[in-house]
Design an enzyme around this catalytic site. Sequence first.
Site, PDB file in Angstrom:
ATOM      1  N   GLY A 143       0.846  -1.198   0.000  1.00 36.97           N
ATOM      2  CA  GLY A 143       0.000   0.000   0.000  1.00 36.97           C
ATOM      3  C   GLY A 143       0.878   1.243   0.000  1.00 36.97           C
ATOM      4  O   GLY A 143       2.017   1.210  -0.498  1.00 36.97           O
ATOM      5  N   LYS A 182      -0.493   5.515  19.581  1.00 38.74           N
ATOM      6  CA  LYS A 182       0.872   6.051  19.586  1.00 38.74           C
ATOM      7  C   LYS A 182       1.259   6.536  20.983  1.00 38.74           C
ATOM      8  O   LYS A 182       2.399   6.364  21.422  1.00 38.74           O
ATOM      9  CB  LYS A 182       0.974   7.197  18.570  1.00 38.74           C
ATOM     10  N   LYS A 218       1.091   0.614  14.692  1.00 35.89           N
ATOM     11  CA  LYS A 218       0.906   1.095  16.083  1.00 35.89           C
ATOM     12  C   LYS A 218      -0.254   0.420  16.779  1.00 35.89           C
ATOM     13  O   LYS A 218      -0.205   0.155  17.973  1.00 35.89           O
ATOM     14  CB  LYS A 218       0.723   2.617  16.110  1.00 35.89           C
TER      15      LYS A 218
HETATM   16  N1  HSE Z   1      -3.301   7.990  10.011  1.00 38.10           N
HETATM   17  C1  HSE Z   1      -2.046   8.320  10.613  1.00 38.10           C
HETATM   18  C2  HSE Z   1      -1.997   9.821  10.754  1.00 38.10           C
HETATM   19  C3  HSE Z   1      -0.937   7.841   9.744  1.00 38.10           C
HETATM   20  O1  HSE Z   1      -2.805  10.527  10.164  1.00 38.10           O
HETATM   21  O2  HSE Z   1      -1.160  10.308  11.497  1.00 38.10           O
HETATM   22  C4  HSE Z   1       0.389   7.831  10.432  1.00 38.10           C
HETATM   23  O3  HSE Z   1       0.393   7.037  11.559  1.00 38.10           O
END
Ligand code: HSE
Length: 451
Positions: free
Chosen positions: A13, A203, A103
């Site tokens: 991806g 995170k 994560k």
């Molecule tokens: N969807 C996540 C963001 C991608 O927008 O930060 C990176 O982890």
Amino acid sequence: MSNSIKLAILGLGTVGTGVINLINDNLNELKRRSGRDIIITEVGTRRQRDDIDTNIMQNSDLMAIAASDNVDIVIEVIGGTTLAKDVIMQAIKNGKHVVTANKALLAEHGNEIFAFAEENNVHVAYEAAVAGGIPIIKVMREGLAANKIEWLAGIINGTGNFIMTEMRDKGRPFADVLSEAQALGYAEADPTFDVEGIDAAHKLALLASIAFGIPLQFDKVYCEGITGITLQDVNYAEELGYRIKHLGFAVRRDSENDGDAGVELRVHPTLIPQDALLANVNGVKNAVLVNSHPLGQTLYCGDGAGAGATASAVMADVMDLVRVLGSKDRDDQSNSNQSNHGHHVPHLAFIPDQLSDTPILRADQMVTGYYLRVHAYDSPGVLADITRILSDAGINIDAILQKPAHKVGQVPVIILTLPVVESQMNLAIEKIEKLETITDKVVRIRLDELA
Ligand code: HSE
């Protein structure tokens, strides 16, 4: 160049493709830094792709790739917490180092995955899992290794920051900006993870474990997203010298003086001073502000999502592992029994048997300042009633703003408070909402001076 390091990339991806492009673009730099040839031997993809070099084997059986003799390092970028977990465990069992951007998987199953990696003497590297291209894992595990971390505050979801920035600067509608973030490859497969704060909570769980040496506890992160933020509150905040950002906080509370001792893990929209550096981190940029002793505050900023940023972090991990593999070769040649794993920094920065059981505080134990928007009938004594309730609860008002009536006879009153234990604020808001002069639910957004 000496013998090659063989990579498998599971998932083609945005991130997987970004890694291939980075290797093609920077191969010479990578070789000069590592002293090894770095080659992709296998890729895991559901359907055959004709844009992939014919020397690279394409395979839809990811479990087979994770066990292949033709692979040294497995890069997992498929996402999700089921198949991704199985292939990572398979790779570990087969003695392969793993690099992952996942994560969600690590926040939910990291304790088990890291323990299994320790047992099998391999490493699971995850720089790309937090804050995109910012090397925050390396900074916190290595650069700040001598410091006691007091707290950190971070913009750790690029999509959310992009949406908040576009809404504030251009008045664009939420849905429109979210679609653009998806098209640019910033958003999660399920974008509610971005806008409801779940991605940031994943995170934050990782950052907090590294900061404080505690096991991963994603289920204890308090999580609020950005979907309830209105332009009205964005504008009132600006008028009072603040900006609303979606932030993750990990805060060590040592003393009983300002609440209970423990760790606060929370993700929520937050008013921060307009002149704070974090307030000026816009678009898809992420930033993490770390307050540590004796260093003080340091700020790390960069692109938090997208192909190039994430590939940069993935390949930084690969380069670290290439060095570990290099030291293993040296150990083998000298017949040393020393484990190559012993050369590497611990997964969560602290030696596994030194992780602490410091409690994670409940939401009602957390201490923050508040922005309150109260709608009241415009009649004598209304403000006095509200401020009396706050003062009875021991809540210190920092600023107050009453706007002229926007509907007939009703006025919005904006109040900023100093930090207060949330249980006290809950009681005060309950009392305010019971006043006959109050017309709507009180809107509350947390506030932090970042001092
Ligand atoms: N969807 C996540 C963001 C991608 O927008 O930060 C990176 O982890």
